[in-house]
Design a protein around this motif. Structure first.
Motif, mmCIF file in Angstrom:
data_model
loop_
_atom_site.group_PDB
_atom_site.id
_atom_site.type_symbol
_atom_site.label_atom_id
_atom_site.label_comp_id
_atom_site.label_asym_id
_atom_site.label_seq_id
_atom_site.Cartn_x
_atom_site.Cartn_y
_atom_site.Cartn_z
ATOM 1 N N VAL A 81 66.876 -2.815 21.258
ATOM 2 C CA VAL A 81 67.331 -2.884 22.644
ATOM 3 C C VAL A 81 66.700 -4.132 23.246
ATOM 4 O O VAL A 81 65.496 -4.365 23.090
ATOM 5 C CB VAL A 81 66.919 -1.620 23.436
ATOM 6 N N LEU A 82 67.535 -4.940 23.904
ATOM 7 C CA LEU A 82 67.080 -6.190 24.501
ATOM 8 C C LEU A 82 67.118 -6.066 26.011
ATOM 9 O O LEU A 82 68.151 -5.696 26.584
ATOM 10 C CB LEU A 82 67.971 -7.351 24.048
ATOM 11 N N LEU A 83 66.001 -6.351 26.651
ATOM 12 C CA LEU A 83 65.886 -6.367 28.105
ATOM 13 C C LEU A 83 65.672 -7.812 28.518
ATOM 14 O O LEU A 83 64.842 -8.508 27.924
ATOM 15 C CB LEU A 83 64.691 -5.534 28.556
ATOM 16 N N ALA A 84 66.401 -8.275 29.530
ATOM 17 C CA ALA A 84 66.268 -9.671 29.933
ATOM 18 C C ALA A 84 66.403 -9.810 31.437
ATOM 19 O O ALA A 84 67.112 -9.040 32.088
ATOM 20 C CB ALA A 84 67.327 -10.523 29.236
ATOM 21 N N VAL A 85 65.712 -10.827 31.972
ATOM 22 C CA VAL A 85 65.832 -11.184 33.382
ATOM 23 C C VAL A 85 66.059 -12.688 33.446
ATOM 24 O O VAL A 85 65.268 -13.466 32.899
ATOM 25 C CB VAL A 85 64.578 -10.781 34.191
#
Length: 142
Positions: A81-85
């Motif tokens: 799972v990739l979380l990005a801002v």
């Protein structure tokens, strides 16, 4: 602000939301992450993922220069799972080496580094994206 789910030719949809660059946006980002993880049946990642997205949003709120940020949650593989801002600042984050127990602020990337399988920054022409990847188990549907 509107939440979008982006269909992909293969795999699961990604979730994204444009948020104001204010501290309260961390709550909306956590809700987006909870929604994505529930849809993917990856509840075991929730606690770590919520901590990571909170830190990524907090860094953008503290250091970006535009009035909005973009939060993205994707599943690039069955076990990730990739979380990005994304924000419009070109200043790259750096992990502080001088983080001791006395500091109240400045430990966010140390926490991200401890919880994520890997993390990094992608410079863009318009700013940057800071991301963290968490390893997960295969979903019941995948």
């Amino acid at each position: 602000m509107t939440v979008t789910a982006t269909p992909r030719p293969t795999g699961r949809p990604g979730y994204s939301q444009t948020l104001e660059r204010v501290p309260e946006s961390a709550g909306a980002a956590r809700s987006l992450v909870r929604t994505a993880l529930a849809a993917w049946q990856q509840d075991e990642l929730t606690e770590d993922a919520l901590c990571v997205i909170t830190e990524l949003v907090s860094n953008a709120v503290d250091h970006a220069c535009c009035s909005v940020i973009r939060v993205v949650v994707t599943r690039p593989a069955d076990d990730r799972v990739l979380l990005a801002v994304a924000d419009r600042s070109r200043d790259l984050p750096r992990m502080r080496a001088d983080c001791d127990g006395e500091r109240i602020r400045g430990r966010g990337l140390v926490l991200v580094d401890a919880l994520a399988d890997r993390w990094g920054t992608e410079p863009r022409r318009w700013g940057k994206t800071v991301w963290a990847e968490l390893r997960s188990g295969p979903a019941a549907d995948g």
